[in-house]
Design a protein around this motif. Structure first.
Motif, PDB file in Angstrom:
ATOM      1  N   LEU A 104       0.838  -1.188   0.000  1.00  0.00           N
ATOM      2  CA  LEU A 104       0.000   0.000   0.000  1.00  0.00           C
ATOM      3  C   LEU A 104       0.880   1.247   0.000  1.00  0.00           C
ATOM      4  O   LEU A 104       1.707   1.434   0.884  1.00  0.00           O
ATOM      5  N   VAL A 105       0.675   2.086  -1.030  1.00  0.00           N
ATOM      6  CA  VAL A 105       1.385   3.352  -1.168  1.00  0.00           C
ATOM      7  C   VAL A 105       0.384   4.479  -0.937  1.00  0.00           C
ATOM      8  O   VAL A 105      -0.653   4.532  -1.602  1.00  0.00           O
ATOM      9  N   ALA A 106       0.684   5.372  -0.008  1.00  0.00           N
ATOM     10  CA  ALA A 106      -0.194   6.514   0.252  1.00  0.00           C
ATOM     11  C   ALA A 106       0.562   7.805  -0.015  1.00  0.00           C
ATOM     12  O   ALA A 106       1.763   7.888   0.245  1.00  0.00           O
ATOM     13  N   LEU A 107      -0.143   8.805  -0.541  1.00  0.00           N
ATOM     14  CA  LEU A 107       0.506  10.087  -0.786  1.00  0.00           C
ATOM     15  C   LEU A 107      -0.407  11.229  -0.402  1.00  0.00           C
ATOM     16  O   LEU A 107      -1.634  11.116  -0.453  1.00  0.00           O
ATOM     17  N   THR A 108       0.229  12.341  -0.003  1.00  0.00           N
ATOM     18  CA  THR A 108      -0.509  13.547   0.325  1.00  0.00           C
ATOM     19  C   THR A 108       0.343  14.746  -0.044  1.00  0.00           C
ATOM     20  O   THR A 108       1.505  14.627  -0.433  1.00  0.00           O
ATOM     21  N   GLY A 109      -0.238  15.932   0.063  1.00  0.00           N
ATOM     22  CA  GLY A 109       0.453  17.168  -0.284  1.00  0.00           C
ATOM     23  C   GLY A 109      -0.564  18.251  -0.577  1.00  0.00           C
ATOM     24  O   GLY A 109      -1.757  17.978  -0.751  1.00  0.00           O
ATOM     25  N   PRO A 177      -3.548   1.171   6.358  1.00  0.00           N
ATOM     26  CA  PRO A 177      -2.174   1.431   6.802  1.00  0.00           C
ATOM     27  C   PRO A 177      -1.162   1.279   5.668  1.00  0.00           C
ATOM     28  O   PRO A 177      -1.028   0.195   5.089  1.00  0.00           O
ATOM     29  N   PRO A 178      -0.452   2.359   5.320  1.00  0.00           N
ATOM     30  CA  PRO A 178       0.493   2.285   4.209  1.00  0.00           C
ATOM     31  C   PRO A 178       1.842   1.708   4.620  1.00  0.00           C
ATOM     32  O   PRO A 178       2.255   1.812   5.779  1.00  0.00           O
ATOM     33  N   LYS A 179       2.539   1.163   3.643  1.00  0.00           N
ATOM     34  CA  LYS A 179       3.927   0.740   3.826  1.00  0.00           C
ATOM     35  C   LYS A 179       4.865   1.818   3.298  1.00  0.00           C
ATOM     36  O   LYS A 179       5.946   2.038   3.833  1.00  0.00           O
ATOM     37  N   VAL A 180       4.435   2.475   2.224  1.00  0.00           N
ATOM     38  CA  VAL A 180       5.194   3.576   1.631  1.00  0.00           C
ATOM     39  C   VAL A 180       4.359   4.845   1.740  1.00  0.00           C
ATOM     40  O   VAL A 180       3.189   4.850   1.348  1.00  0.00           O
ATOM     41  N   GLY A 181       4.938   5.903   2.296  1.00  0.00           N
ATOM     42  CA  GLY A 181       4.225   7.177   2.436  1.00  0.00           C
ATOM     43  C   GLY A 181       4.978   8.289   1.733  1.00  0.00           C
ATOM     44  O   GLY A 181       6.186   8.460   1.955  1.00  0.00           O
ATOM     45  N   LEU A 182       4.292   9.035   0.886  1.00  0.00           N
ATOM     46  CA  LEU A 182       4.897  10.094   0.089  1.00  0.00           C
ATOM     47  C   LEU A 182       4.258  11.436   0.438  1.00  0.00           C
ATOM     48  O   LEU A 182       3.032  11.556   0.413  1.00  0.00           O
ATOM     49  N   VAL A 183       5.074  12.433   0.770  1.00  0.00           N
ATOM     50  CA  VAL A 183       4.581  13.790   1.000  1.00  0.00           C
ATOM     51  C   VAL A 183       5.194  14.699  -0.056  1.00  0.00           C
ATOM     52  O   VAL A 183       6.419  14.815  -0.155  1.00  0.00           O
ATOM     53  N   LEU A 184       4.335  15.354  -0.836  1.00  0.00           N
ATOM     54  CA  LEU A 184       4.789  16.144  -1.973  1.00  0.00           C
ATOM     55  C   LEU A 184       5.240  17.543  -1.594  1.00  0.00           C
ATOM     56  O   LEU A 184       6.305  18.000  -2.013  1.00  0.00           O
ATOM     57  N   ASN A 185       4.410  18.256  -0.843  1.00  0.00           N
ATOM     58  CA  ASN A 185       4.700  19.662  -0.574  1.00  0.00           C
ATOM     59  C   ASN A 185       3.753  20.181   0.507  1.00  0.00           C
ATOM     60  O   ASN A 185       2.746  19.543   0.819  1.00  0.00           O
ATOM     61  N   VAL A 186       4.092  21.328   1.029  1.00  0.00           N
ATOM     62  CA  VAL A 186       3.225  22.055   1.958  1.00  0.00           C
ATOM     63  C   VAL A 186       3.028  23.444   1.374  1.00  0.00           C
ATOM     64  O   VAL A 186       3.977  24.229   1.296  1.00  0.00           O
TER      65      VAL A 186
END
Length: 471
Positions: A104-109, A177-186
């Motif tokens: 599971l890959v999750a991303l936010t930003g 629940p993710p295994k990989v978490g990606l945050v792009l920007n704030v």
């Protein structure tokens, strides 16, 4: 969804079965909330909204083949009755994700989530079956519905996570629940709701806090070019990978340039090799999105060459995001009207300037919502940038915020006919109908609530029909 019996679903969600002759009947189709999508073996989730109550469609969905309804009251057909449908949906998603063998890959930003999610999905599905969030369905309803669309064959599950306050991402990460978490920007998106960038960073960083430790396979992928995101490395026990144009980034871009048509080209560097990328998407802002996708793919076992080929062939999967249409008369329409915030608005203007070299360029812009006390300054800054980029004409559409856009352009030196303020979409269409000529490039962008996609759609239709009209 993976096949589950109605009895098992009832147990998972803490519900009671009603009018179910055989609890061993399995849900083998999708979990849906739109009655029109119900079919054989599906589970219909009945939400009671302000205007429409899903329970009223119970009979029709079962007639269409649905195995049962998940709702808050008996409906005279097979149903699982719970106290709260949203909570039950989340519990079911959590149960299914635990059963899956998928990563599971999750991303936010603040900006670029959907475009980056689409890139990640297009890269990963070259390696193995991949399920990903459709469009921007990234909230407490859309996210579990996406997770429940995974099957036994799914190997990668890519989920976009949105937030409008502290705790939202923690809640979503608890469901899936993710295994990989990606945050792009704030950035500035929803800054009026959060209260400031520090609060936005606190909320976005909940994703890396939810990751498992490095020893348990957790990986946090962070934007090295954004100081708020880079600082999140201290908030996680997961392995940290940085992406960006910074020299300290593990996955980075060198020799970045735009083609004559405004498409980014660069040399992709990863810890295991380098390869050249020329994208089909428009605008330099997609370089950061591509690097984020490359970092995910590299951590999941893909080579630099494989990633570069996939990025070079990837297109736009979601509507109204830098959607480019070439009309027969030579007018180029860029429909980026799905949403807008200061960062994405400025990126779109820069893309317009790159695409329109040697041509007349039009920026048809509207309100950026949810900016709070920053609204005047941010709209003013966008108007000023349009002038600095030598956009031929700014058309500001709407009320107060549009007036601020034009004011910024005026204060930057746009004193003649380079900028104009019109009241609504139809007025913008009427203006464009009278003044567009072959070879012009038109960007249309505003927050979703403004509905400026009608302008872009009208312009596209006019190329085939010879007449422009807003709908």
């Amino acid at each position: 969804m993976i096949a589950l019996s109605l009895a098992e679903i009832a147990e998972v969600v803490g519900g009671q079965t009603h009018d179910i002759p055989d609890p061993s009947v399995q849900v083998t189709g999708p979990v849906v909330r739109d009655s029109r999508e119900a079919g054989p073996g599906s589970l219909f989730v009945a939400f009671a909204g302000e205007r429409v109550d899903g329970h009223d469609f119970a009979a029709s969905v079962v007639e269409a083949g649905a195995a049962a309804v998940l709702g808050t009251r008996p409906v005279g057909v097979p149903a699982i009755v719970v106290d709260d449908v949203q909570t039950a949906l989340g519990a079911l998603a959590r149960h299914v994700v635990r059963r899956l063998g998928a990563t599971l890959v999750a991303l936010t930003g603040s900006a670029g989530k959907t475009s980056t999610k689409d890139l990640i999905a297009q890269v990963l599905r070259r390696k193995a079956p991949t399920v990903f969030t459709p469009g921007s369905l990234n909230n407490e309803i859309g996210l579990p519905l996406t997770a429940l669309s995974a099957t036994e064959e799914t190997r990668f599950l890519v989920l976009e996570m949105g937030a409008r306050g502290i705790g939202h991402i923690s809640y979503l990460a608890g469901l899936t629940p993710p295994k990989v978490g990606l945050v792009l920007n704030v950035g500035s998106a929803h800054i009026g709701e959060f209260g400031g960038r520090e609060q936005i960073a606190q909320a976005k960083g909940e994703l890396v806090e939810a990751l498992p430790s490095e020893a348990d396979g957790g990986t946090a992928i962070l934007n090295a070019d954004d100081p708020y995101v880079r600082a999140m490395a201290s908030r996680t026990k997961a392995k940290v990978i940085f992406f960006g144009e910074s020299g300290e980034a593990d996955v980075r871009a060198e020799n970045v340039r735009l083609t004559d048509t405004g498409q980014p080209s660069f040399r992709l560097h990863t810890p295991s090799g380098a390869s050249d990328v020329t994208m089909r998407l428009y605008g330099e802002h997609h370089v950061s999105n591509a690097l984020a996708a490359a970092a995910v793919a590299h951590e999941l076992g893909m080579s630099a060459d494989e990633i570069a080929v996939a990025l070079s062939e990837a297109g736009s999967l979601s509507r109204w995001r830098m959607e480019v249409t070439e009309r027969p008369d030579g007018v180029t329409v860029v429909n980026d009207a799905y949403n807008a915030n200061p960062e994405s608005m400025k990126a779109a203007l820069r893309a317009l300037a790159a695409m329109g070299k040697g041509r007349r360029t039009w920026a048809v812009l509207g309100k950026m919502a949810e900016l709070g006390d920053e609204a005047l300054a941010e709209h003013d800054a966008v108007g000023r940038l349009a002038v600095r980029l030598n956009v031929s004409k700014l058309v500001a559409v709407g009320g107060r915020e549009a007036a601020w856009l034009q004011l910024g352009a005026y204060n930057e030196g746009s004193w003649g006919e380079e900028s104009v303020h019109v009241s609504d979409a139809q007025a913008a269409v009427d203006l464009l109908r009278s003044e567009l000529r072959p070879g012009d490039v038109v960007l249309v962008k505003a927050s979703r609530s403004v509905g400026l996609e009608s302008v872009a759609q009208a312009l596209v239709e006019s190329g085939a029909e010879g007449e422009v009209s807003a709908r």
